[in-house]
Motif scaffolding. Sequence first.
Motif, PDB file in Angstrom:
ATOM      1  N   SER A 297     -23.180  18.728  31.414  1.00 49.36           N
ATOM      2  CA  SER A 297     -22.377  19.648  30.609  1.00 49.36           C
ATOM      3  C   SER A 297     -21.142  20.079  31.392  1.00 49.36           C
ATOM      4  CB  SER A 297     -23.202  20.883  30.231  1.00 49.36           C
ATOM      5  OG  SER A 297     -23.424  21.683  31.385  1.00 49.36           O
ATOM      6  N   LEU A 298     -20.137  20.535  30.679  1.00 48.03           N
ATOM      7  CA  LEU A 298     -18.920  21.002  31.338  1.00 48.03           C
ATOM      8  C   LEU A 298     -19.209  22.225  32.203  1.00 48.03           C
ATOM      9  CD1 LEU A 298     -16.194  20.527  28.590  1.00 48.03           C
ATOM     10  CD2 LEU A 298     -16.568  19.160  30.639  1.00 48.03           C
ATOM     11  N   MET A 299     -20.122  23.073  31.771  1.00 50.04           N
ATOM     12  CA  MET A 299     -20.492  24.250  32.564  1.00 50.04           C
ATOM     13  C   MET A 299     -21.140  23.814  33.879  1.00 50.04           C
ATOM     14  SD  MET A 299     -20.281  27.378  32.651  1.00 50.04           S
ATOM     15  CE  MET A 299     -20.941  28.834  33.381  1.00 50.04           C
ATOM     16  N   HIS A 300     -22.017  22.819  33.807  1.00 56.03           N
ATOM     17  CA  HIS A 300     -22.664  22.304  35.017  1.00 56.03           C
ATOM     18  C   HIS A 300     -21.619  21.693  35.958  1.00 56.03           C
ATOM     19  CE1 HIS A 300     -25.799  20.573  37.541  1.00 56.03           C
ATOM     20  NE2 HIS A 300     -25.069  19.466  37.560  1.00 56.03           N
ATOM     21  N   ILE A 301     -20.678  20.963  35.397  1.00 50.99           N
ATOM     22  CA  ILE A 301     -19.622  20.355  36.204  1.00 50.99           C
ATOM     23  C   ILE A 301     -18.786  21.437  36.881  1.00 50.99           C
ATOM     24  CG2 ILE A 301     -17.466  19.017  36.074  1.00 50.99           C
ATOM     25  CD1 ILE A 301     -18.861  17.302  33.902  1.00 50.99           C
ATOM     26  N   ALA A 302     -18.453  22.489  36.127  1.00 49.60           N
ATOM     27  CA  ALA A 302     -17.661  23.592  36.695  1.00 49.60           C
ATOM     28  C   ALA A 302     -18.383  24.214  37.886  1.00 49.60           C
ATOM     29  CB  ALA A 302     -17.396  24.650  35.629  1.00 49.60           C
ATOM     30  N   MET A 303     -19.655  24.474  37.753  1.00 45.87           N
ATOM     31  CA  MET A 303     -20.427  25.079  38.840  1.00 45.87           C
ATOM     32  C   MET A 303     -20.578  24.112  40.017  1.00 45.87           C
ATOM     33  SD  MET A 303     -20.992  28.102  37.952  1.00 45.87           S
ATOM     34  CE  MET A 303     -19.972  28.541  36.576  1.00 45.87           C
ATOM     35  N   GLU A 304     -20.790  22.842  39.708  1.00 46.11           N
ATOM     36  CA  GLU A 304     -20.929  21.816  40.744  1.00 46.11           C
ATOM     37  C   GLU A 304     -19.657  21.667  41.580  1.00 46.11           C
ATOM     38  OE1 GLU A 304     -22.837  18.747  42.857  1.00 46.11           O
ATOM     39  OE2 GLU A 304     -23.704  20.049  41.324  1.00 46.11           O
ATOM     40  N   CYS A 305     -18.523  21.927  40.952  1.00 42.57           N
ATOM     41  CA  CYS A 305     -17.232  21.775  41.639  1.00 42.57           C
ATOM     42  C   CYS A 305     -16.757  23.062  42.304  1.00 42.57           C
ATOM     43  CB  CYS A 305     -16.180  21.280  40.653  1.00 42.57           C
ATOM     44  SG  CYS A 305     -16.534  19.608  40.072  1.00 42.57           S
TER      45      CYS A 305
ATOM     46  N   GLN B 289      -3.982  23.727  33.655  1.00 40.37           N
ATOM     47  CA  GLN B 289      -2.739  23.859  34.426  1.00 40.37           C
ATOM     48  C   GLN B 289      -2.381  22.561  35.137  1.00 40.37           C
ATOM     49  OE1 GLN B 289      -3.561  27.178  36.996  1.00 40.37           O
ATOM     50  NE2 GLN B 289      -2.620  28.657  35.607  1.00 40.37           N
ATOM     51  N   ARG B 290      -3.372  21.846  35.626  1.00 39.21           N
ATOM     52  CA  ARG B 290      -3.092  20.643  36.397  1.00 39.21           C
ATOM     53  C   ARG B 290      -2.959  19.383  35.546  1.00 39.21           C
ATOM     54  NH1 ARG B 290      -4.268  24.305  39.501  1.00 39.21           N
ATOM     55  NH2 ARG B 290      -3.896  24.327  41.718  1.00 39.21           N
ATOM     56  N   LEU B 291      -3.728  19.301  34.449  1.00 35.37           N
ATOM     57  CA  LEU B 291      -3.721  18.064  33.664  1.00 35.37           C
ATOM     58  C   LEU B 291      -3.127  18.220  32.264  1.00 35.37           C
ATOM     59  CD1 LEU B 291      -7.178  16.647  34.751  1.00 35.37           C
ATOM     60  CD2 LEU B 291      -4.930  16.083  35.631  1.00 35.37           C
ATOM     61  N   GLY B 292      -2.807  19.444  31.872  1.00 34.64           N
ATOM     62  CA  GLY B 292      -2.152  19.663  30.588  1.00 34.64           C
ATOM     63  C   GLY B 292      -3.065  19.761  29.389  1.00 34.64           C
ATOM     64  N   VAL B 293      -4.338  19.502  29.559  1.00 35.51           N
ATOM     65  CA  VAL B 293      -5.305  19.618  28.457  1.00 35.51           C
ATOM     66  C   VAL B 293      -6.576  20.278  28.983  1.00 35.51           C
ATOM     67  CG1 VAL B 293      -4.485  17.611  27.155  1.00 35.51           C
ATOM     68  CG2 VAL B 293      -6.236  17.311  28.880  1.00 35.51           C
ATOM     69  N   PRO B 294      -7.317  20.959  28.106  1.00 33.30           N
ATOM     70  CA  PRO B 294      -8.586  21.529  28.566  1.00 33.30           C
ATOM     71  C   PRO B 294      -9.606  20.429  28.851  1.00 33.30           C
ATOM     72  CG  PRO B 294      -8.172  22.077  26.256  1.00 33.30           C
ATOM     73  CD  PRO B 294      -6.989  21.315  26.743  1.00 33.30           C
ATOM     74  N   PRO B 295     -10.626  20.741  29.652  1.00 31.55           N
ATOM     75  CA  PRO B 295     -11.603  19.704  30.017  1.00 31.55           C
ATOM     76  C   PRO B 295     -12.329  19.098  28.828  1.00 31.55           C
ATOM     77  CG  PRO B 295     -12.162  21.843  31.000  1.00 31.55           C
ATOM     78  CD  PRO B 295     -10.891  22.010  30.294  1.00 31.55           C
ATOM     79  N   SER B 296     -12.592  19.875  27.781  1.00 30.24           N
ATOM     80  CA  SER B 296     -13.314  19.331  26.620  1.00 30.24           C
ATOM     81  C   SER B 296     -12.513  18.223  25.950  1.00 30.24           C
ATOM     82  CB  SER B 296     -13.629  20.450  25.625  1.00 30.24           C
ATOM     83  OG  SER B 296     -12.432  21.096  25.227  1.00 30.24           O
ATOM     84  N   ILE B 297     -11.221  18.424  25.780  1.00 31.71           N
ATOM     85  CA  ILE B 297     -10.373  17.395  25.162  1.00 31.71           C
ATOM     86  C   ILE B 297     -10.225  16.200  26.104  1.00 31.71           C
ATOM     87  CG2 ILE B 297      -8.026  16.882  24.376  1.00 31.71           C
ATOM     88  CD1 ILE B 297      -7.939  19.753  23.270  1.00 31.71           C
TER      89      ILE B 297
END
Length: 168
Positions: free
Chosen positions: A133-141, A155-163
């Motif tokens: 999940s994106l939440m798991h990835i966020a915590m892992e990083c 801010q860095r890639l111009g799109v949110p992680p879900s998109i």
Amino acid sequence: MISQDKRCFLDAPLQSILNGLGEEARTRGQNGRLYAEKLVQSLADRLLILTRTRETAWLTNNLDMCTRRRITDRLEATPDADFDVETLAAERGCSKRHLFRTFRVSTGRSPHQYVLDLRIEKARRLMLKPNLSLMHIAMECGFKSDAHFTRAFRQRLGVPPSIFRRRL
């Protein structure tokens, strides 16, 4: 007499040598003359090393290659760990402000921006695993919240992680 304000000795080996000399002076040379001479020689050697390896780096506000490699290796090895500028500055033997300034000159980014870029890159790699999940990835990083992760990613890639993930 050695300064009581030990914060002025930011280089750990230098501080250790000076502490040894201070202890030897307090005990009135209990370990012998040879030991004291060895400490004095170590002090001279350490000061010579510090002036030779950092002289041009300090003059140009640039990190010497050895220090830069050590810092970037540590940051790249553990981008999810809490970033401790004080420890890195103490290991280099400089103030936090000087570390920030020289790091920015050498890399084009602040240490914090560098760490965020490493975390985002790790997140991009983890997004290739659809079972995470994106939440798991966020915590892992190393992001403290999903909102912080989303804001930094956008801010860095111009799109949110879900998109970004849907486009993979």
